[in-house]
Structures are given as structure tokens and as C-alpha cells.
Scaffold this motif. Sequence first.
Motif, short mmCIF file in Angstrom:
data_model
loop_
_atom_site.label_atom_id
_atom_site.label_comp_id
_atom_site.label_asym_id
_atom_site.label_seq_id
_atom_site.Cartn_x
_atom_site.Cartn_y
_atom_site.Cartn_z
N TYR A 1 -7.79 11.93 9.10
CA TYR A 1 -8.18 10.51 9.04
C TYR A 1 -9.35 10.19 9.97
O TYR A 1 -10.34 9.58 9.55
N GLU B 1 -17.61 2.42 11.76
CA GLU B 1 -16.29 1.88 12.13
C GLU B 1 -16.07 1.97 13.65
O GLU B 1 -15.46 1.09 14.24
N ARG C 1 -15.26 -1.07 16.15
CA ARG C 1 -14.12 -1.05 17.08
C ARG C 1 -14.58 -1.41 18.50
O ARG C 1 -13.93 -2.17 19.20
N MET D 1 0.85 -1.20 0.00
CA MET D 1 0.00 0.00 0.00
C MET D 1 0.88 1.25 0.00
O MET D 1 1.89 1.28 0.69
N ASN E 1 -3.89 -3.90 3.84
CA ASN E 1 -2.85 -2.92 3.49
C ASN E 1 -1.47 -3.55 3.35
O ASN E 1 -0.56 -2.92 2.81
N SER F 1 -1.35 0.89 13.08
CA SER F 1 -2.02 1.56 14.21
C SER F 1 -2.60 2.92 13.85
O SER F 1 -3.37 3.48 14.63
N ASP G 1 1.66 -5.46 2.05
CA ASP G 1 2.12 -5.82 0.71
C ASP G 1 2.36 -7.32 0.61
O ASP G 1 2.21 -7.91 -0.44
N LEU H 1 -1.00 -3.52 15.01
CA LEU H 1 -0.44 -3.36 13.66
C LEU H 1 -1.25 -2.35 12.86
O LEU H 1 -2.47 -2.29 12.98
N TYR I 1 -1.61 7.63 3.01
CA TYR I 1 -1.93 7.76 4.44
C TYR I 1 -1.23 8.95 5.08
O TYR I 1 -1.78 9.59 5.98
N PHE J 1 -6.64 -4.19 13.14
CA PHE J 1 -7.98 -3.69 12.83
C PHE J 1 -7.92 -2.96 11.49
O PHE J 1 -7.23 -1.96 11.36
N THR K 1 6.67 -1.42 9.05
CA THR K 1 5.57 -2.21 8.49
C THR K 1 5.37 -3.49 9.31
O THR K 1 6.27 -3.92 10.05
N GLU L 1 3.38 1.27 12.67
CA GLU L 1 2.70 2.05 11.62
C GLU L 1 3.77 2.72 10.73
O GLU L 1 4.62 3.45 11.22
C1 SAM Z 1 -7.28 1.59 7.57
S1 SAM Z 1 -5.85 2.19 8.37
C2 SAM Z 1 -5.80 1.23 9.85
C3 SAM Z 1 -6.74 1.67 10.92
C4 SAM Z 1 -6.25 1.43 12.31
N1 SAM Z 1 -5.81 0.06 12.53
C5 SAM Z 1 -7.26 1.81 13.35
O1 SAM Z 1 -7.39 1.10 14.36
O2 SAM Z 1 -7.90 2.85 13.20
C6 SAM Z 1 -4.57 1.41 7.48
C7 SAM Z 1 -3.17 1.74 7.98
O3 SAM Z 1 -2.29 0.74 7.48
C8 SAM Z 1 -1.02 1.34 7.36
N2 SAM Z 1 -0.17 0.46 6.55
C9 SAM Z 1 0.01 0.46 5.22
N3 SAM Z 1 0.87 -0.51 4.87
C10 SAM Z 1 1.24 -1.16 6.01
C11 SAM Z 1 2.12 -2.24 6.31
N4 SAM Z 1 2.76 -2.91 5.36
N5 SAM Z 1 2.28 -2.60 7.60
C12 SAM Z 1 1.61 -1.95 8.58
N6 SAM Z 1 0.76 -0.92 8.36
C13 SAM Z 1 0.58 -0.54 7.09
C14 SAM Z 1 -1.35 2.67 6.73
O4 SAM Z 1 -0.28 3.60 6.82
C15 SAM Z 1 -2.62 3.06 7.49
O5 SAM Z 1 -2.35 3.89 8.59
#
Ligand code: SAM
Length: 246
Positions: free
Chosen positions: A13, A25, A29, A1, A139, A50, A141, A48, A6, A134, A118, A68
Motif C-alpha cells: 500500500y 499524497e 499529508r 467498501m 470508504n 488508519s 458504507d 479513522l 485492502y 484522511f 469500522t 481500521e
Molecule cells: C485510502 S485508505 C486510508 C488512508 C489512510 N487514512 C492514511 O492515512 O494513509 C482507506 C482505508 O479505509 C479502510 N476502510 C474501508 N472501509 C472502512 C470503514 N467502514 N471504516 C473505516 N475504515 C474503512 C480501508 O480498509 C483502507 O485501509
Amino acid sequence: MDIKIYDKLAKKYDLATKIVSFGIEEVWRKIFIKNIKKHIKNGSLIDLASATGEMAKGLNFDKAYLIEPSRAMNLIATEKLKNKSEKCEIEELSSSKFQVPSWRIKCGKKEIIIIQDTAENFNIDEKADLITAFMAFRNFDDIKKASRNIDKHLKNGGYLAVVEMVKSDSFLAKLILWYMNNIVPLIAGVLVGMKQEYKLLGKSIDSLSQEDIIKNFKDYEIITKKKLLFPIASMVIMRKNDTKDS
Ligand SMILES: C[S@@+](CC[C@H](N)C(=O)[O-])C[C@H]1O[C@@H](n2cnc3c(N)ncnc32)[C@H](O)[C@@H]1O
């Protein structure tokens, strides 16, 4: 992603998520946290993807690692979690600690460490009692690599709790998906000037099934597995085998 999406979204956000999901959402939660707390109430947590730190705030464990990759998200999480109490101290950790930017927030006996990394690559010298993801997996890869890393960082007998938007054949799920792909980008365009970015985020929603996640944790016991309120989000709580070699 693409993390730049982000980074750009970070400041808005929380508000954008509330508006485009009509507050659903937040309900997801709350249900998630309530279900987790039936099994584990405190201990060490790794959250993860976060984002702005909502999960750590809601679970309120004594020790939490937030993983994050978006720096902008991490800076917001740092402020948010520090402001929880006036007695909190914040410190930027030297890069030698985790080899990536990281911050420590200390509030009395509670400690939160935010690591800019990540799910696939983070590396801490501790195993957690609970790992949460969550709206995170879609997201990643490389889900297999992230799953191996999760397993490496979870104690035997520890819990892995996941909520994800997954493929579903129900009519309601298809309708929600249509809304996410067609209406949400329009709202996001007006709200945060990110129409194209939300189109991309919407596309990733239909890319996973719950089985795509669970199959990576073969010898974990599934404790709870259910659809959340609206069928497009599903929750699974698994427990790592007590006797699993690590
Ligand atoms: C939909 S948000 C997550 C929402 C969050 N878990 C919550 O509780 O509100 C997705 C997040 O995944 C992160 N992200 C993207 N690639 C990622 C990776 N490889 N490992 C961990 N986080 C990643 C993004 O930067 C973004 O902040």
C-alpha cells in the motif's frame, strides 16, 4: 467498501500510493498535519481508516486509537509503529476489551491502540481531542452512521480534521480523475497485480462532495476549509461546539 481489496493491497500500500500519486499524497499529508498542529499539538487522537498507520506516526500524539477494518493493514501498522523506537512493547488485547481484534503498542509514555473495526461501529470508552479522517470518508458504507459515531467519540471543543478526494468541476480535477480511472489501474496492474481493484477504488473518488461530509456536523464550527495543492483533494478542520450536549 470491500475490505478484501485492502487486505490484498496492504503489503504494497505505502509504495503503491507513493508511485501512483507521484508523492502528492505525502505532500497532502504534510499540509494536513501542519494545519492540524496550528490548533492542537498533542492529546488523544482517533484516526479513522488508519491503513498502515501513517497518520498516527506523523501526528505523534501521546495517545492514539487507530480504527481500521483490514487485518492485514493493522498488522503492518503494528510493525511500523512498534519499530519507531526500540523501547516499544506490543501486546495483543483480549477480545473482551473492544469485542474485536486489537493491539496495544506502548512506547514510554506514548500509547497506541489499534482496533480492527469500522468507523460506523467502533466503540471505545473514551472521547478524543482530535479525530482525523484522511482519505477515509469515501470508504465508509454509511456516512451518516459513521458521522454519528465520530460525534459520540469527540470531546466538546475537540477537532475533527478531514481530507478527502471530492467532486470538482475544474479542468485539472477532471484530468486527475481521468488519470485515476484510466492510468492508475494500469500502473497498479503492473506494480501490485491489482488492475481491477484499482478500477473499483478509482470509481469511488467521484462519489462525494465536501458538503456531503460537512452537512453531518451541523453545529460544528468550520475553522479551515480549503483545496489542497491539486483541486481534487479538500481539507476541512471543524471544532465541536464547547457546549454541545453529548
Ligand atoms: C485510502 S485508505 C486510508 C488512508 C489512510 N487514512 C492514511 O492515512 O494513509 C482507506 C482505508 O479505509 C479502510 N476502510 C474501508 N472501509 C472502512 C470503514 N467502514 N471504516 C473505516 N475504515 C474503512 C480501508 O480498509 C483502507 O485501509
